[in-house]
Design a protein around this motif. Structure first.
Motif, PDB file in Angstrom:
ATOM      1  N   UNK A 686       0.831  -1.197   0.000  1.00  0.00           N
ATOM      2  CA  UNK A 686       0.000   0.000   0.000  1.00  0.00           C
ATOM      3  C   UNK A 686       0.873   1.256   0.000  1.00  0.00           C
ATOM      4  N   UNK A 687       0.296   2.360  -0.484  1.00  0.00           N
ATOM      5  CA  UNK A 687       0.992   3.651  -0.463  1.00  0.00           C
ATOM      6  C   UNK A 687       0.218   4.627   0.410  1.00  0.00           C
ATOM      7  N   UNK A 688       0.947   5.483   1.115  1.00  0.00           N
ATOM      8  CA  UNK A 688       0.357   6.452   2.031  1.00  0.00           C
ATOM      9  C   UNK A 688       1.031   7.804   1.820  1.00  0.00           C
ATOM     10  N   UNK A 689       0.277   8.851   2.109  1.00  0.00           N
ATOM     11  CA  UNK A 689       0.764  10.208   1.856  1.00  0.00           C
ATOM     12  C   UNK A 689       1.516  10.809   3.034  1.00  0.00           C
ATOM     13  N   UNK A 690       1.246  10.335   4.243  1.00  0.00           N
ATOM     14  CA  UNK A 690       1.826  10.957   5.428  1.00  0.00           C
ATOM     15  C   UNK A 690       2.371   9.882   6.379  1.00  0.00           C
ATOM     16  N   UNK A 691       3.382  10.309   7.179  1.00  0.00           N
ATOM     17  CA  UNK A 691       3.920   9.423   8.216  1.00  0.00           C
ATOM     18  C   UNK A 691       4.008  10.196   9.524  1.00  0.00           C
ATOM     19  N   UNK A 692       3.793   9.488  10.652  1.00  0.00           N
ATOM     20  CA  UNK A 692       3.808  10.114  11.970  1.00  0.00           C
ATOM     21  C   UNK A 692       4.445   9.149  12.976  1.00  0.00           C
ATOM     22  N   UNK A 693       5.122   9.706  13.957  1.00  0.00           N
ATOM     23  CA  UNK A 693       5.536   8.946  15.137  1.00  0.00           C
ATOM     24  C   UNK A 693       4.690   9.460  16.292  1.00  0.00           C
ATOM     25  N   UNK A 706       4.433   3.547  21.789  1.00  0.00           N
ATOM     26  CA  UNK A 706       4.998   4.402  20.747  1.00  0.00           C
ATOM     27  C   UNK A 706       4.885   3.671  19.418  1.00  0.00           C
ATOM     28  N   UNK A 707       4.450   4.382  18.380  1.00  0.00           N
ATOM     29  CA  UNK A 707       4.252   3.709  17.100  1.00  0.00           C
ATOM     30  C   UNK A 707       4.545   4.639  15.928  1.00  0.00           C
ATOM     31  N   UNK A 708       4.913   4.007  14.807  1.00  0.00           N
ATOM     32  CA  UNK A 708       5.113   4.707  13.539  1.00  0.00           C
ATOM     33  C   UNK A 708       3.874   4.444  12.691  1.00  0.00           C
ATOM     34  N   UNK A 709       3.232   5.525  12.234  1.00  0.00           N
ATOM     35  CA  UNK A 709       1.937   5.406  11.553  1.00  0.00           C
ATOM     36  C   UNK A 709       2.023   6.035  10.162  1.00  0.00           C
ATOM     37  N   UNK A 710       1.473   5.337   9.179  1.00  0.00           N
ATOM     38  CA  UNK A 710       1.350   5.878   7.819  1.00  0.00           C
ATOM     39  C   UNK A 710      -0.135   5.972   7.500  1.00  0.00           C
ATOM     40  N   UNK A 711      -0.517   7.124   6.980  1.00  0.00           N
ATOM     41  CA  UNK A 711      -1.936   7.367   6.688  1.00  0.00           C
ATOM     42  C   UNK A 711      -2.050   8.265   5.454  1.00  0.00           C
ATOM     43  N   UNK A 712      -3.305   8.442   5.006  1.00  0.00           N
ATOM     44  CA  UNK A 712      -3.542   9.271   3.825  1.00  0.00           C
ATOM     45  C   UNK A 712      -4.162  10.614   4.162  1.00  0.00           C
ATOM     46  N   UNK A 732     -13.105   3.926   8.212  1.00  0.00           N
ATOM     47  CA  UNK A 732     -13.336   4.329   6.829  1.00  0.00           C
ATOM     48  C   UNK A 732     -12.036   4.416   6.036  1.00  0.00           C
ATOM     49  N   UNK A 733     -10.940   4.604   6.726  1.00  0.00           N
ATOM     50  CA  UNK A 733      -9.659   4.715   6.022  1.00  0.00           C
ATOM     51  C   UNK A 733      -8.676   3.689   6.578  1.00  0.00           C
ATOM     52  N   UNK A 734      -7.672   3.385   5.738  1.00  0.00           N
ATOM     53  CA  UNK A 734      -6.676   2.395   6.113  1.00  0.00           C
ATOM     54  C   UNK A 734      -5.453   3.080   6.729  1.00  0.00           C
ATOM     55  N   UNK A 735      -4.737   2.386   7.589  1.00  0.00           N
ATOM     56  CA  UNK A 735      -3.478   2.864   8.174  1.00  0.00           C
ATOM     57  C   UNK A 735      -2.478   1.707   8.197  1.00  0.00           C
ATOM     58  N   UNK A 736      -1.216   2.078   8.272  1.00  0.00           N
ATOM     59  CA  UNK A 736      -0.154   1.082   8.459  1.00  0.00           C
ATOM     60  C   UNK A 736       0.569   1.463   9.743  1.00  0.00           C
ATOM     61  N   UNK A 737       0.593   0.554  10.722  1.00  0.00           N
ATOM     62  CA  UNK A 737       1.108   0.878  12.053  1.00  0.00           C
ATOM     63  C   UNK A 737       2.235  -0.085  12.408  1.00  0.00           C
ATOM     64  N   UNK A 738       3.360   0.466  12.838  1.00  0.00           N
ATOM     65  CA  UNK A 738       4.495  -0.314  13.333  1.00  0.00           C
ATOM     66  C   UNK A 738       4.816   0.161  14.740  1.00  0.00           C
ATOM     67  N   UNK A 739       4.847  -0.750  15.711  1.00  0.00           N
ATOM     68  CA  UNK A 739       5.112  -0.369  17.093  1.00  0.00           C
ATOM     69  C   UNK A 739       6.614  -0.252  17.335  1.00  0.00           C
ATOM     70  N   UNK A 740       7.002   0.785  18.061  1.00  0.00           N
ATOM     71  CA  UNK A 740       8.398   1.098  18.334  1.00  0.00           C
ATOM     72  C   UNK A 740       8.701   0.911  19.813  1.00  0.00           C
ATOM     73  N   UNK A 741      10.000   0.839  20.120  1.00  0.00           N
ATOM     74  CA  UNK A 741      10.439   0.774  21.508  1.00  0.00           C
ATOM     75  C   UNK A 741      10.239   2.152  22.142  1.00  0.00           C
ATOM     76  N   UNK A 742       9.480   2.269  23.227  1.00  0.00           N
ATOM     77  CA  UNK A 742       9.221   3.591  23.828  1.00  0.00           C
ATOM     78  C   UNK A 742      10.492   4.312  24.264  1.00  0.00           C
ATOM     79  N   UNK A 743      11.573   3.579  24.529  1.00  0.00           N
ATOM     80  CA  UNK A 743      12.806   4.216  24.984  1.00  0.00           C
ATOM     81  C   UNK A 743      13.616   4.794  23.837  1.00  0.00           C
ATOM     82  N   UNK A 744      13.281   4.438  22.591  1.00  0.00           N
ATOM     83  CA  UNK A 744      14.057   4.934  21.451  1.00  0.00           C
ATOM     84  C   UNK A 744      13.534   6.290  20.996  1.00  0.00           C
TER      85      UNK A 744
END
Length: 744
Positions: A686-693, A706-712, A732-744
């Motif tokens: 999938x392709x996404x327009x924005x990324x967020x931590x 803590x997570x890395x999120x990609x959304x449109x 209604x919309x899709x996301x791609x979520x990757x969980x991160x180490x909270x200490x990083x």
């Protein structure tokens, strides 16, 4: 016979070490020519130690630390120097294997059998043939061992006969005083005996001569020279084949006699030099009595007389300097070299279940405490993956300091091609193997090739503390790509590593580091890639520092994309770094992807940088116009998913996450060349327009997440993530979520 073979090989090894020690002592004697001969005499104890003791202490001052000896010594041997054991092994003659003795390959043995058969009866011929057959069954080592033993027996018999003859001469001796005997049959005085040495004098000696000779011979007895000479003679029996040992024995006897001569002059005064010299000449006997180890005859008369006449008194300073020189020579000559920290590629062998293995022999000393193994993965020269595979501690109850290090590779079949799927590494003393799953077939390459450290090299390599060794390199390419098989050493040199990485579509490197640090310290240090450390160390607080800018550009890899010049804009904010490439890139899309990452790194690691621009000739305009591209702080933030791009300067871990992230950013440019982020492509396609931590706490959770999120869409919050994951209605919309180490 096997024990005797081992003993003979040990004697051979010790004889080589002792041979160089003898040459060393002979050289030191040159510096003691004007000193009392007693110092030269004591030096031969160094040689005696080397000839008797197979083991010694290790010293940084050892003669055998010289590169000449380190290059020549055989690996794995405990001695400083060793004879190659290629002759060992008991292989049968005539089988074509190394170590055979070609006695049955020539004509000599067959001629001997025929001659014996013609000259003797059939029984004698059969016995002769049996002897030849027995010789054929002996290895080189066994034959040489037999010759060595025969030589010792012959020499012992000779010494025994010499002593018996000397004993016969003294049968008529008459005791004149305690331990002093006089005899007509001997032409010169000497000492004989071990437990109770006796002095034998010829009759008709003057009182002065008698006084000199008794002083001389009693000096021998007081210093235990009879016992020393007997021990030296036994050593000579063992090393009868070594010419330097014979030389050392003769020189030792000469120094022994001269030192006693000097003692006599010291006790009686310089006035007796001339009379004493006449006595030496009068009792000269050549080699008659010196053949026996238990008797002290008069040897090297000419040299002794010259030494007596030239003898001078020496001050305390000269004595101290001579003593210090002897002590230093003892340390240098007796000490073994420090253990060689070395590694050698031993062999390749077919493993189980379609596997293959490389084996290395290694050895490290007590200075080394630990090691770490790690993996790097590069795509088109850019770091794509990094992982510490394992670590360990050397020493008792841990990994052994010497042994075989094995890297076993397992493959999977894909069509007609076998692809590396996993690597296991083990060292002696480890409880479990280090295992790493690779699965190169899943990375989208069409071909691969392997290089191993020290491949096709028979010599050892020294292991240096903290040195980064590339043990195995996998070169990856497309189906029809020409793969460059670069040697592992190329990837160990920063000046050649990155160029080599660009020669193939992909590269996987397995590294080993041997260290003086503890395992915990080393493991913590290598949690971060050395490349990331280099980038982090090049961070720059001020864009106006041109040398610092150059170091950072080099660290992030801009020079690998082509020749360029730089320009700074620091007259007004936002301050800008502008890179002018001299040539148009062959693959502009790939070039832009790489430059986006490098621009983001530069902006994040340069405190007051606001814009990163680059240009290159526009091929459509005949190289007259330049295409211009730009990345600002906001674009870099969106590319990396960080809320503040300057956080890169605060943490090596964040830089490593950016470099090894699995998300691929694609981009477009407007007519002015300003870059906008078009989309992020994730592993699910999938392709996404924005990324967020994002960071927060889910409802009823015990700790923050803590997570890395990609959304449109913009302005995605942590609450949106919770609703997406745990909401009662389908989002209604899709996301791609990757969980991160909270200490990083």
């Amino acid at each position: 016979m096997e024990k005797l073979n081992e003993l003979f090989l040990t004697i051979c090894n010790m004889s080589v070490t002792a041979g160089f020690t003898i040459l060393f002592v002979m050289a030191v004697r040159k510096f003691l020519q004007k000193s009392p001969k007693s110092y030269s005499y004591y030096l031969w104890g160094i040689v005696g130690f080397r000839l008797v003791c197979p083991l010694s202490f290790s010293s940084i001052f050892s003669l055998f630390n010289l590169d000449f000896f380190r290059r020549q010594s055989t690996p794995g041997m405990m001695l400083t120097w060793s004879v190659p054991r290629v002759i060992q092994g008991g292989t049968k003659a005539g089988n074509g294997m190394p170590g055979t003795f070609p006695i049955d390959g020539g004509n000599a043995s067959s001629v001997w059998v025929e001659s014996a058969g013609e000259a003797a009866s059939g029984r004698q011929a059969a016995q002769a043939a049996q002897v030849v057959q027995e010789i054929r069954q002996m290895s080189q080592t066994e034959i040489l061992t037999v010759l060595w033993i025969m030589g010792m027996l012959i020499f012992l018999i000779y010494q025994g006969v010499s002593y018996w003859k000397l004993k016969k001469w003294t049968d008529t001796a008459v005791q004149s005083e305690k331990d002093v005997y006089e005899c007509d049959a001997i032409p010169a005085p000497f000492v004989m005996g071990l437990a109770r040495p006796r002095i034998y004098l010829p009759f008709r000696m003057t009182e002065k001569e008698r006084e000199y000779i008794l002083l001389h011979e009693r000096c021998h007895i007081k210093r235990h020279d009879p016992q020393i000479k007997f021990a030296a003679s036994l050593i000579l029996v063992v090393y009868w084949f070594h010419p330097l040992v014979w030389t050392a024995y003769n020189l030792m006897c000469r120094d022994m006699e001269m030192s006693c001569d000097e003692k006599v002059i010291q006790l009686t005064g310089d006035a007796v030099k001339e009379d004493y010299s006449r006595s030496l000449l009068g009792f000269a006997m050549g080699r008659k009595l010196s053949a026996s180890a238990l008797a002290f005859g008069e040897t090297a008369i000419k040299a002794r007389v010259k030494n007596v006449l030239n003898m001078k008194k020496h001050g305390k300073a000269a004595a101290v300097s001579s003593i210090l020189l002897c002590l230093l020579a003892g340390i240098i000559g007796c000490g073994n070299a420090l253990p060689k920290n070395e590694i050698r590629r031993d062999a390749d062998w077919q493993g189980e279940e379609e596997g293959w293995a490389n084996q290395y022999q290694y050895r490290v000393d007590n200075r080394f405490q630990s090691f770490v193994l790690y993996k790097e993965m590069y795509r088109a020269g850019e770091l794509e993956g990094y992982q510490v595979v394992g670590s360990g501690t050397f020493g008792e109850n841990h990994v052994e300091r010497e042994g075989d290090f094995t890297i076993e590779q397992t493959f999977e079949h894909l069509g007609d091609t076998s692809w590396l799927s996993s690597i296991s590494m083990r060292m002696p003393g480890m409880d479990t193997d280090f295992h790493d799953s690779v699965e190169l077939a899943a990375l989208g390459y069409g071909s691969m090739m392997q290089s191993s450290y020290l491949e096709n090299e028979e010599t050892d390599r020294e292991i240096k503390a903290e040195e980064d060794i590339v043990l195995t390199a996998w070169h990856l390419g497309g189906i029809d790509a020409n793969i460059h098989k670069n040697g592992c050493s190329i990837y160990m040199d920063e000046s050649t590593k990155r160029e080599a990485l660009l020669q193939n579509e992909g590269t996987v490197l397995y590294h080993a580091v041997f260290s003086e640090k503890t395992e915990e310290e080393l493991f913590t240090e290598y949690q971060i890639s050395p490349l990331v450390k280099k980038i982090y160390e090049a961070k720059n607080p001020y864009i106006g520092d041109a040398p610092a800018d150059g170091r950072l550009l080099g660290a992030v890899g801009v020079p690998l994309l082509g020749d360029y010049t730089t320009e700074l804009q620091t007259t007004k904010e936002p301050y800008a770094m502008i890179v002018h490439f001299k040539e148009t890139p062959a693959d502009e899309e790939d070039f832009q992807r790489k430059m986006l990452e490098k621009a983001a790194l530069f902006l994040g690691l340069t405190e007051n940088a606001g814009i990163f621009e680059w240009t290159y000739p526009d091929s459509a305009e005949g190289n007259q116009e330049k295409s211009r591209f730009s990345c600002n702080v906001e674009t870099a933030r969106r590319l990396t998913g960080l809320d503040d791009i300057k956080k890169l300067a605060d943490s090596e871990e964040v830089i490593q996450q950016i470099l090894t992230r699995e998300v691929i950013c694609s981009s477009i440019c407007n007519e002015e060349g300003v870059i906008f982020v078009e989309s992020y492509q994730t592993p699910d396609g999938q392709t996404y327009s924005y990324s967020y931590i994002l960071e927060g706490r889910f409802t009823n959770a015990a700790a923050d997440t803590k997570c890395l999120v990609y959304a449109n869409r913009e302005d995605v919050s942590f609450q949106d993530v919770e609703n997406y994951l745990f909401g009662s209605q389908m989002p209604e919309e899709n996301m791609y979520i990757t969980f991160l180490d909270p200490e990083e």
